[in-house]
Design an enzyme around this catalytic site. Structure first.
Site, PDB file in Angstrom:
ATOM      1  N   GLY A 145       8.914 -32.727   5.237  1.00  0.00           N
ATOM      2  CA  GLY A 145       8.807 -34.184   5.353  1.00  0.00           C
ATOM      3  C   GLY A 145       8.861 -34.816   3.955  1.00  0.00           C
ATOM      4  O   GLY A 145       9.558 -35.808   3.720  1.00  0.00           O
ATOM      5  N   LYS A 146       8.140 -34.189   3.039  1.00  0.00           N
ATOM      6  CA  LYS A 146       8.131 -34.655   1.646  1.00  0.00           C
ATOM      7  C   LYS A 146       9.554 -34.606   1.069  1.00  0.00           C
ATOM      8  O   LYS A 146       9.988 -35.507   0.344  1.00  0.00           O
ATOM      9  CB  LYS A 146       7.202 -33.734   0.854  1.00  0.00           C
ATOM     10  CG  LYS A 146       6.978 -34.081  -0.569  1.00  0.00           C
ATOM     11  CD  LYS A 146       5.911 -33.130  -1.104  1.00  0.00           C
ATOM     12  CE  LYS A 146       5.618 -33.332  -2.547  1.00  0.00           C
ATOM     13  NZ  LYS A 146       4.474 -32.512  -2.981  1.00  0.00           N
ATOM     14  N   LYS A 154      -0.386 -39.839   1.483  1.00  0.00           N
ATOM     15  CA  LYS A 154      -0.175 -38.760   0.504  1.00  0.00           C
ATOM     16  C   LYS A 154       1.131 -38.972  -0.275  1.00  0.00           C
ATOM     17  O   LYS A 154       1.246 -38.617  -1.448  1.00  0.00           O
ATOM     18  CB  LYS A 154      -0.110 -37.438   1.268  1.00  0.00           C
ATOM     19  CG  LYS A 154      -0.365 -36.233   0.448  1.00  0.00           C
ATOM     20  CD  LYS A 154      -1.731 -35.656   0.725  1.00  0.00           C
ATOM     21  CE  LYS A 154      -2.118 -34.710  -0.370  1.00  0.00           C
ATOM     22  NZ  LYS A 154      -2.540 -33.409   0.134  1.00  0.00           N
ATOM     23  N   TYR A 164       1.890 -40.280   5.038  1.00  0.00           N
ATOM     24  CA  TYR A 164       2.470 -41.391   4.260  1.00  0.00           C
ATOM     25  C   TYR A 164       1.578 -41.763   3.079  1.00  0.00           C
ATOM     26  O   TYR A 164       2.065 -42.060   1.985  1.00  0.00           O
ATOM     27  CB  TYR A 164       2.704 -42.613   5.150  1.00  0.00           C
ATOM     28  CG  TYR A 164       3.804 -42.419   6.168  1.00  0.00           C
ATOM     29  CD1 TYR A 164       5.026 -41.861   5.818  1.00  0.00           C
ATOM     30  CD2 TYR A 164       3.627 -42.811   7.498  1.00  0.00           C
ATOM     31  CE1 TYR A 164       6.038 -41.691   6.750  1.00  0.00           C
ATOM     32  CE2 TYR A 164       4.632 -42.640   8.445  1.00  0.00           C
ATOM     33  CZ  TYR A 164       5.834 -42.079   8.060  1.00  0.00           C
ATOM     34  OH  TYR A 164       6.827 -41.903   8.974  1.00  0.00           O
ATOM     35  N   GLY A 190       6.329 -28.844   3.714  1.00  0.00           N
ATOM     36  CA  GLY A 190       6.907 -29.641   2.617  1.00  0.00           C
ATOM     37  C   GLY A 190       8.246 -30.284   2.970  1.00  0.00           C
ATOM     38  O   GLY A 190       8.860 -30.934   2.124  1.00  0.00           O
ATOM     39  N   ILE A 240      11.477 -40.680  10.957  1.00  0.00           N
ATOM     40  CA  ILE A 240      11.435 -39.437  10.185  1.00  0.00           C
ATOM     41  C   ILE A 240      10.728 -38.394  11.052  1.00  0.00           C
ATOM     42  O   ILE A 240       9.586 -38.605  11.482  1.00  0.00           O
ATOM     43  CB  ILE A 240      10.758 -39.628   8.799  1.00  0.00           C
ATOM     44  CG1 ILE A 240      10.625 -38.292   8.053  1.00  0.00           C
ATOM     45  CG2 ILE A 240       9.436 -40.328   8.881  1.00  0.00           C
ATOM     46  CD1 ILE A 240      10.246 -38.419   6.580  1.00  0.00           C
ATOM     47  N   TYR A 241      11.439 -37.345  11.332  1.00  0.00           N
ATOM     48  CA  TYR A 241      10.903 -36.316  12.225  1.00  0.00           C
ATOM     49  C   TYR A 241      11.262 -34.926  11.731  1.00  0.00           C
ATOM     50  O   TYR A 241      12.413 -34.660  11.398  1.00  0.00           O
ATOM     51  CB  TYR A 241      11.467 -36.475  13.654  1.00  0.00           C
ATOM     52  CG  TYR A 241      10.882 -37.654  14.387  1.00  0.00           C
ATOM     53  CD1 TYR A 241       9.723 -37.525  15.143  1.00  0.00           C
ATOM     54  CD2 TYR A 241      11.477 -38.910  14.308  1.00  0.00           C
ATOM     55  CE1 TYR A 241       9.170 -38.609  15.802  1.00  0.00           C
ATOM     56  CE2 TYR A 241      10.934 -40.009  14.960  1.00  0.00           C
ATOM     57  CZ  TYR A 241       9.777 -39.847  15.708  1.00  0.00           C
ATOM     58  OH  TYR A 241       9.231 -40.928  16.355  1.00  0.00           O
ATOM     59  N   ILE A 242      10.262 -34.058  11.728  1.00  0.00           N
ATOM     60  CA  ILE A 242      10.462 -32.627  11.460  1.00  0.00           C
ATOM     61  C   ILE A 242      10.088 -31.896  12.757  1.00  0.00           C
ATOM     62  O   ILE A 242       9.073 -32.231  13.385  1.00  0.00           O
ATOM     63  CB  ILE A 242       9.520 -32.147  10.312  1.00  0.00           C
ATOM     64  CG1 ILE A 242       9.800 -32.893   8.992  1.00  0.00           C
ATOM     65  CG2 ILE A 242       9.623 -30.641  10.116  1.00  0.00           C
ATOM     66  CD1 ILE A 242      11.146 -32.623   8.348  1.00  0.00           C
ATOM     67  N   ASN A 253      -1.049 -42.855  15.218  1.00  0.00           N
ATOM     68  CA  ASN A 253      -0.408 -41.624  14.724  1.00  0.00           C
ATOM     69  C   ASN A 253      -1.069 -41.217  13.411  1.00  0.00           C
ATOM     70  O   ASN A 253      -0.524 -41.354  12.323  1.00  0.00           O
ATOM     71  CB  ASN A 253       1.100 -41.858  14.550  1.00  0.00           C
ATOM     72  CG  ASN A 253       1.864 -40.568  14.246  1.00  0.00           C
ATOM     73  OD1 ASN A 253       1.265 -39.512  14.086  1.00  0.00           O
ATOM     74  ND2 ASN A 253       3.180 -40.684  14.164  1.00  0.00           N
TER      75      ASN A 253
HETATM   76  C1  LIG Z   1       4.965 -36.714   9.596  1.00  0.00           C
HETATM   77  C2  LIG Z   1       5.958 -35.605   9.208  1.00  0.00           C
HETATM   78  C3  LIG Z   1       7.358 -36.194   8.990  1.00  0.00           C
HETATM   79  C4  LIG Z   1       5.468 -34.955   7.898  1.00  0.00           C
HETATM   80  O1  LIG Z   1       6.336 -33.887   7.563  1.00  0.00           O
HETATM   81  P1  LIG Z   1       5.757 -32.440   7.243  1.00  0.00           P
HETATM   82  O2  LIG Z   1       6.898 -31.585   6.853  1.00  0.00           O
HETATM   83  O3  LIG Z   1       4.918 -31.980   8.364  1.00  0.00           O
HETATM   84  O4  LIG Z   1       4.807 -32.758   5.992  1.00  0.00           O
HETATM   85  P2  LIG Z   1       4.817 -32.017   4.560  1.00  0.00           P
HETATM   86  O5  LIG Z   1       4.590 -30.556   4.789  1.00  0.00           O
HETATM   87  O6  LIG Z   1       6.043 -32.392   3.803  1.00  0.00           O
HETATM   88  O7  LIG Z   1       3.539 -32.642   3.881  1.00  0.00           O
HETATM   89  C5  LIG Z   1       3.571 -33.320   2.634  1.00  0.00           C
HETATM   90  C6  LIG Z   1       2.157 -33.533   2.163  1.00  0.00           C
HETATM   91  O8  LIG Z   1       1.428 -34.291   3.136  1.00  0.00           O
HETATM   92  C7  LIG Z   1       0.302 -33.532   3.583  1.00  0.00           C
HETATM   93  N1  LIG Z   1       0.154 -33.689   5.024  1.00  0.00           N
HETATM   94  C8  LIG Z   1       1.152 -33.731   5.940  1.00  0.00           C
HETATM   95  N2  LIG Z   1       0.620 -33.866   7.180  1.00  0.00           N
HETATM   96  C9  LIG Z   1      -0.725 -33.885   7.015  1.00  0.00           C
HETATM   97  C10 LIG Z   1      -1.823 -33.963   7.907  1.00  0.00           C
HETATM   98  N3  LIG Z   1      -1.659 -34.081   9.216  1.00  0.00           N
HETATM   99  N4  LIG Z   1      -3.077 -33.944   7.381  1.00  0.00           N
HETATM  100  C11 LIG Z   1      -3.280 -33.818   6.052  1.00  0.00           C
HETATM  101  N5  LIG Z   1      -2.276 -33.729   5.145  1.00  0.00           N
HETATM  102  C12 LIG Z   1      -1.019 -33.761   5.632  1.00  0.00           C
HETATM  103  C13 LIG Z   1       0.608 -32.101   3.237  1.00  0.00           C
HETATM  104  O9  LIG Z   1      -0.552 -31.330   3.056  1.00  0.00           O
HETATM  105  C14 LIG Z   1       1.407 -32.231   1.963  1.00  0.00           C
HETATM  106  O10 LIG Z   1       0.552 -32.417   0.868  1.00  0.00           O
HETATM  107  P3  LIG Z   1       0.879 -31.798  -0.593  1.00  0.00           P
HETATM  108  O11 LIG Z   1       2.123 -32.500  -1.085  1.00  0.00           O
HETATM  109  O12 LIG Z   1      -0.334 -32.094  -1.405  1.00  0.00           O
HETATM  110  O13 LIG Z   1       1.114 -30.330  -0.362  1.00  0.00           O
HETATM  111  C15 LIG Z   1       6.033 -34.481  10.279  1.00  0.00           C
HETATM  112  O14 LIG Z   1       4.785 -33.864  10.416  1.00  0.00           O
HETATM  113  C16 LIG Z   1       6.490 -34.981  11.635  1.00  0.00           C
HETATM  114  O15 LIG Z   1       7.685 -34.983  11.919  1.00  0.00           O
HETATM  115  N6  LIG Z   1       5.530 -35.390  12.505  1.00  0.00           N
HETATM  116  C17 LIG Z   1       5.868 -35.824  13.839  1.00  0.00           C
HETATM  117  C18 LIG Z   1       6.740 -37.056  13.865  1.00  0.00           C
HETATM  118  C19 LIG Z   1       6.079 -38.260  13.256  1.00  0.00           C
HETATM  119  O16 LIG Z   1       4.907 -38.545  13.461  1.00  0.00           O
HETATM  120  N7  LIG Z   1       6.910 -38.987  12.506  1.00  0.00           N
HETATM  121  C20 LIG Z   1       6.505 -40.215  11.910  1.00  0.00           C
HETATM  122  C21 LIG Z   1       6.733 -41.324  12.893  1.00  0.00           C
HETATM  123  S1  LIG Z   1       6.315 -42.860  12.119  1.00  0.00           S
END
Ligand SMILES: CC(C)(COP(=O)(O)OP(=O)(O)OC[C@H]1O[C@@H](n2cnc3c(N)ncnc32)[C@H](O)[C@@H]1OP(=O)(O)O)[C@@H](O)C(=O)NCCC(=O)NCCS
Length: 189
Positions: A112-113, A148, A146, A110, A100-102, A139
């Site tokens: 990723g959610k 959350k 996750y 939001g 899962i990647y954004i 990570n």
């Molecule tokens: C991990 C990932 C998929 C999350 O997607 P995102 O769009 O950044 O996250 P969202 O904005 O949807 O966050 C959803 C919730 O998690 C929280 N959250 C996300 N990242 C956070 C962080 N680093 N620290 C604290 N809270 C976090 C948000 O505040 C939000 O909370 P809410 O629902 O109360 O508002 C994205 O950041 C990503 O692609 N990261 C790099 C790739 C990666 O690590 N992938 C996973 C490999 S296993």
């Protein structure tokens, strides 16, 4: 979430393989570059996202890649497996989120959610009881995300990165879990 009306999730098909390869390489690089050497990263990316390998993955029965579009721009992707490929978990009642990647510039809005919601919706449609995934223990940002999203740790799994053995934490979440993260995504498994 801002501008959720602009968002769509669509299956990624074989004729989009180059797009998939590009986004896979870019997002992996952006996420993990600071953890390893440029050389190790290059070797890993060449192997992991080789076109032939990705083609096999996209054609594999039971695996699905989805792109997340914001308007016409692809801002992220997800890979789901109906049957787990890479660990000893072999539970027909589970759906694996393998990737899962954004895109970096779109994180924290939001999206990723939104992809997690989509996965829950698909798992429900497939009559699965829970979703699981492996996340590298270093990570920390993804781990916070996750947790959350309602995932809990249930085990560990070793994997090789360059010359070193690293550890993935295994996490799962019931599709009925509370608090629910809701569901507004659409798409077909
Ligand atoms: C991990 C990932 C998929 C999350 O997607 P995102 O769009 O950044 O996250 P969202 O904005 O949807 O966050 C959803 C919730 O998690 C929280 N959250 C996300 N990242 C956070 C962080 N680093 N620290 C604290 N809270 C976090 C948000 O505040 C939000 O909370 P809410 O629902 O109360 O508002 C994205 O950041 C990503 O692609 N990261 C790099 C790739 C990666 O690590 N992938 C996973 C490999 S296993």
């Amino acid at each position: 979430m801002k501008h959720s009306k602009d968002l769509t999730i669509r299956k990624c098909y074989k004729n989009q393989i180059i797009i998939l390869q590009n986004i896979s390489i870019k997002t992996y690089y952006d996420t993990f570059r600071s953890f390893t050497s440029e050389e190790t990263m290059k070797t890993y990316l060449e192997e992991a996202y080789d076109i032939k390998k990705l083609s096999k993955e996209i054609m594999a029965k039971g695996s699905f890649f989805y792109f997340l579009y914001k308007g016409s721009e692809i801002i992220g992707y997800i890979k789901l497996n109906k049957k787990p490929f890479r660990s000893d978990i072999n539970d027909e009642e589970s759906l694996e989120i393998e990737r899962i990647y954004i895109q970096k510039e779109h994180q924290g809005n939001g999206y990723g959610k939104y992809l997690i919601n989509h996965s829950i919706k698909i798992a429900t449609r497939l009559k699965k009881k829970y979703i699981w995934l492996g996340v590298w223990e270093r990570n920390s940002k993804a781990l916070v995300f996750y947790k959350k999203m309602g995932f809990e740790e249930f085990g560990k799994y070793p994997f090789r990165m360059g010359d070193e053995v690293q550890t993935d934490l295994l996490m799962n979440r019931s599709v009925y879990a509370s608090p629910s993260v809701g569901s507004s995504a659409s798409g077909n498994a």
